[in-house]
Design a protein around this motif. Sequence first.
Motif, PDB file in Angstrom:
ATOM      1  N   ASP A 140       0.733  -1.306  -0.034  1.00 22.12           N
ATOM      2  CA  ASP A 140      -0.027  -0.058   0.083  1.00 22.12           C
ATOM      3  C   ASP A 140       0.918   1.209   0.044  1.00 22.12           C
ATOM      4  OD1 ASP A 140      -2.530   1.401   0.231  1.00 22.12           O
ATOM      5  OD2 ASP A 140      -2.150   1.778   2.277  1.00 22.12           O
ATOM      6  N   GLY A 141       1.966   1.068  -0.898  1.00 21.01           N
ATOM      7  CA  GLY A 141       2.862   2.250  -1.107  1.00 21.01           C
ATOM      8  C   GLY A 141       4.088   2.109  -0.177  1.00 21.01           C
ATOM      9  N   HIS A 142       5.282   2.965  -0.469  1.00 21.76           N
ATOM     10  CA  HIS A 142       6.401   2.743   0.621  1.00 21.76           C
ATOM     11  C   HIS A 142       6.968   4.221   0.718  1.00 21.76           C
ATOM     12  CE1 HIS A 142       8.402   3.738  -3.332  1.00 21.76           C
ATOM     13  NE2 HIS A 142       7.919   2.551  -3.706  1.00 21.76           N
ATOM     14  N   PRO A 143       6.014   4.786   1.814  1.00 20.62           N
ATOM     15  CA  PRO A 143       6.698   6.234   2.316  1.00 20.62           C
ATOM     16  C   PRO A 143       8.056   6.186   2.634  1.00 20.62           C
ATOM     17  CG  PRO A 143       4.476   5.668   3.233  1.00 20.62           C
ATOM     18  CD  PRO A 143       5.019   4.621   2.587  1.00 20.62           C
ATOM     19  N   TRP A 144       8.487   5.106   3.010  1.00 18.34           N
ATOM     20  CA  TRP A 144       9.896   5.005   3.501  1.00 18.34           C
ATOM     21  C   TRP A 144      10.772   4.525   2.364  1.00 18.34           C
ATOM     22  CZ3 TRP A 144       5.868   3.899   6.366  1.00 18.34           C
ATOM     23  CH2 TRP A 144       5.756   4.402   7.434  1.00 18.34           C
ATOM     24  N   THR A 145      11.093   5.520   1.301  1.00 15.75           N
ATOM     25  CA  THR A 145      11.844   5.142   0.106  1.00 15.75           C
ATOM     26  C   THR A 145      13.037   4.655   0.172  1.00 15.75           C
ATOM     27  OG1 THR A 145      12.423   7.465  -0.229  1.00 15.75           O
ATOM     28  CG2 THR A 145      10.310   6.833  -1.129  1.00 15.75           C
ATOM     29  N   TYR A 178       1.083  -1.684   4.520  1.00 13.41           N
ATOM     30  CA  TYR A 178       0.260  -2.830   3.907  1.00 13.41           C
ATOM     31  C   TYR A 178      -1.361  -2.403   4.053  1.00 13.41           C
ATOM     32  CZ  TYR A 178       4.728  -4.859   4.379  1.00 13.41           C
ATOM     33  OH  TYR A 178       5.904  -5.232   4.190  1.00 13.41           O
ATOM     34  N   VAL A 179      -2.293  -3.244   3.363  1.00 10.80           N
ATOM     35  CA  VAL A 179      -3.644  -3.074   3.257  1.00 10.80           C
ATOM     36  C   VAL A 179      -3.812  -4.427   3.333  1.00 10.80           C
ATOM     37  CG1 VAL A 179      -4.139  -0.837   2.056  1.00 10.80           C
ATOM     38  CG2 VAL A 179      -3.941  -2.976   0.864  1.00 10.80           C
ATOM     39  N   GLY A 180      -5.253  -4.997   3.847  1.00  5.71           N
ATOM     40  CA  GLY A 180      -5.617  -6.371   3.680  1.00  5.71           C
ATOM     41  C   GLY A 180      -4.742  -7.145   5.061  1.00  5.71           C
ATOM     42  N   PHE A 181      -4.388  -6.409   5.904  1.00  8.43           N
ATOM     43  CA  PHE A 181      -3.618  -7.238   6.972  1.00  8.43           C
ATOM     44  C   PHE A 181      -4.291  -7.216   8.136  1.00  8.43           C
ATOM     45  CE2 PHE A 181      -0.556  -7.011  10.862  1.00  8.43           C
ATOM     46  CZ  PHE A 181       0.022  -7.612  10.269  1.00  8.43           C
ATOM     47  N   MET A 194       8.926   4.103  15.527  1.00  8.07           N
ATOM     48  CA  MET A 194       8.420   5.157  14.961  1.00  8.07           C
ATOM     49  C   MET A 194       8.924   6.489  15.729  1.00  8.07           C
ATOM     50  SD  MET A 194       6.718   4.954  12.382  1.00  8.07           S
ATOM     51  CE  MET A 194       5.566   3.798  11.345  1.00  8.07           C
ATOM     52  N   GLY A 195       9.867   6.060  16.762  1.00  3.30           N
ATOM     53  CA  GLY A 195      10.548   6.940  17.478  1.00  3.30           C
ATOM     54  C   GLY A 195      11.807   7.561  17.104  1.00  3.30           C
ATOM     55  N   ALA A 196      12.132   7.129  15.674  1.00  6.33           N
ATOM     56  CA  ALA A 196      13.205   7.094  15.060  1.00  6.33           C
ATOM     57  C   ALA A 196      13.193   7.719  13.564  1.00  6.33           C
ATOM     58  CB  ALA A 196      14.309   6.013  15.451  1.00  6.33           C
ATOM     59  N   GLY A 197      14.280   8.021  13.112  1.00  4.85           N
ATOM     60  CA  GLY A 197      14.240   8.377  11.559  1.00  4.85           C
ATOM     61  C   GLY A 197      13.621   9.604  11.203  1.00  4.85           C
ATOM     62  N   PRO A 198      13.754  10.125  10.084  1.00  4.65           N
ATOM     63  CA  PRO A 198      13.275  11.396   9.463  1.00  4.65           C
ATOM     64  C   PRO A 198      11.728  11.298   9.181  1.00  4.65           C
ATOM     65  CG  PRO A 198      14.574  10.492   7.660  1.00  4.65           C
ATOM     66  CD  PRO A 198      14.515   9.497   9.062  1.00  4.65           C
ATOM     67  N   LEU A 199      11.010  10.051   9.016  1.00  3.80           N
ATOM     68  CA  LEU A 199       9.500   9.965   8.610  1.00  3.80           C
ATOM     69  C   LEU A 199       8.881   9.015   9.591  1.00  3.80           C
ATOM     70  CD1 LEU A 199       7.414  10.422   6.805  1.00  3.80           C
ATOM     71  CD2 LEU A 199       7.993   8.604   5.337  1.00  3.80           C
ATOM     72  N   ARG A 200       8.089   9.723  10.366  1.00  6.50           N
ATOM     73  CA  ARG A 200       7.687   9.113  11.414  1.00  6.50           C
ATOM     74  C   ARG A 200       5.945   9.133  11.243  1.00  6.50           C
ATOM     75  NH1 ARG A 200      11.267  10.874  16.675  1.00  6.50           N
ATOM     76  NH2 ARG A 200      13.140  11.055  15.630  1.00  6.50           N
ATOM     77  N   ARG A 201       5.263   7.991  11.458  1.00  8.44           N
ATOM     78  CA  ARG A 201       3.680   8.058  11.116  1.00  8.44           C
ATOM     79  C   ARG A 201       3.305   7.257  12.439  1.00  8.44           C
ATOM     80  NH1 ARG A 201       2.554   7.788   5.378  1.00  8.44           N
ATOM     81  NH2 ARG A 201       3.690   9.643   4.721  1.00  8.44           N
ATOM     82  N   PRO A 202       2.120   7.861  12.936  1.00  6.93           N
ATOM     83  CA  PRO A 202       1.348   7.249  14.214  1.00  6.93           C
ATOM     84  C   PRO A 202       0.560   5.986  14.232  1.00  6.93           C
ATOM     85  CG  PRO A 202       0.103   9.212  13.131  1.00  6.93           C
ATOM     86  CD  PRO A 202       1.265   9.140  12.168  1.00  6.93           C
ATOM     87  N   TYR A 203       0.927   5.101  13.277  1.00  4.45           N
ATOM     88  CA  TYR A 203       0.401   3.913  13.207  1.00  4.45           C
ATOM     89  C   TYR A 203       1.485   2.896  12.870  1.00  4.45           C
ATOM     90  CZ  TYR A 203       0.581   5.275   8.220  1.00  4.45           C
ATOM     91  OH  TYR A 203       1.035   5.773   7.010  1.00  4.45           O
ATOM     92  N   PRO A 204       0.986   1.590  13.175  1.00  2.00           N
ATOM     93  CA  PRO A 204       2.159   0.414  13.010  1.00  2.00           C
ATOM     94  C   PRO A 204       2.406  -0.009  11.579  1.00  2.00           C
ATOM     95  CG  PRO A 204       0.067  -0.451  13.731  1.00  2.00           C
ATOM     96  CD  PRO A 204      -0.110   0.958  13.609  1.00  2.00           C
ATOM     97  N   VAL A 205       3.558  -0.369  11.493  1.00  2.00           N
ATOM     98  CA  VAL A 205       4.154  -0.910  10.121  1.00  2.00           C
ATOM     99  C   VAL A 205       4.881  -2.057  10.386  1.00  2.00           C
ATOM    100  CG1 VAL A 205       5.273  -0.501   7.937  1.00  2.00           C
ATOM    101  CG2 VAL A 205       4.013   1.403   9.062  1.00  2.00           C
ATOM    102  N   PRO A 206       4.191  -2.987  10.153  1.00  2.00           N
ATOM    103  CA  PRO A 206       4.836  -4.486  10.290  1.00  2.00           C
ATOM    104  C   PRO A 206       6.075  -4.595   9.409  1.00  2.00           C
ATOM    105  CG  PRO A 206       2.984  -4.865   9.690  1.00  2.00           C
ATOM    106  CD  PRO A 206       2.982  -3.478   9.870  1.00  2.00           C
ATOM    107  N   VAL A 207       7.150  -5.342   9.645  1.00  2.00           N
ATOM    108  CA  VAL A 207       8.217  -5.547   8.693  1.00  2.00           C
ATOM    109  C   VAL A 207       8.479  -7.017   8.558  1.00  2.00           C
ATOM    110  CG1 VAL A 207      10.853  -5.317   8.452  1.00  2.00           C
ATOM    111  CG2 VAL A 207       9.359  -3.259   9.496  1.00  2.00           C
TER     112      VAL A 207
END
Length: 322
Positions: A140-145, A178-181, A194-207
């Motif tokens: 569902d996209g990759h904001p973290w390029t 992701y979608v459909g997760f 989400m406490g580190a890095g230049p791009l932080r989003r207030p929702y979880p992103v599984p890896v």
Amino acid sequence: MIGLCLAAFADPAAVHERPLRVLYLSQSVGFVHDTVRRPPGGLAPSETALLAMGREGGVFTVEFSQDARELTAARLAGIDVLVFSTTGALPIERTAWAAIIAWMESGRGGFVGIHSAADTALDFEGGQDAWTAFLGGRFDGHPWTQGTEIRLSNLEPGHPLVSMWPDATGYAEEIYQYVGFDPDRVRVLQTLDMGAGPLRRPYPVPVTWVRQIGRGRLFYTNLGHTPSTWDDPRFRAQIVQAIRWTGGRLEAPASPNPEVQDSAAIAAFAAAEGAPLQTNPGSSAAIADEIRALQAAHPEKRDGDSSAWDAARAQIRDRPGE
């Protein structure tokens, strides 16, 4: 198809049991990653890396393909683990897909998905939904390029499929969301911190996550976008362990961990928003679901309109203490 077999004597255990038989599919129907691009007459970087992994540990032999039409029931009978680093709607017919699912559910086969396996589908009606349900989520996209600095949160540091990545490992990768997760169907082992890095989003992103499919085992990691990741000893160790586990040579828990994921969702929101979030055990799941829903409300999903995004964040942030 390119096929190579490696004698495996480096590990004493290999004397007593045959190496696992791996088929690596790296077909691209659309975008072609550098990791799977073959030079004239040669192998792609990820193929070369898998050869080295098999040679060094003696755990598996590997054959290569960039044509999903080779995945027939007869072909599956000769392998133990499928490894996919693929993109687009693969030319897998319904009957072939049914054979793959039966192979998995019986416990005769395992599956390892790497990076763009989440940006994959099947070329028949309903194939995209079938693939999403199988893998556990869809791109569902990759904001973290590519090259974005991130930090990996290890939710289960003692788990053998992620123990090589200590908690709070700094890295640079292209990271999908992701979608459909469905948290109730998978065991998430790594997420973005989400406490580190230049791009932080207030929702979880599984890896990284694992799941059972009948008696079969599935492993997926978002890592693996660049050749440099395939050269990383930690990533290589993780993929070897994933092959061992999905091939039935390693035991590790795979039952879903939605409560752990709920806690990670709440922690992601608090870290990105810079403020603690008041919850109690009885409300955590509901709040975590609200936090996950923020992904679809982000302005980039709504032509730049931030009204829903701002309202939803405020509702979560201003929730009265319980």
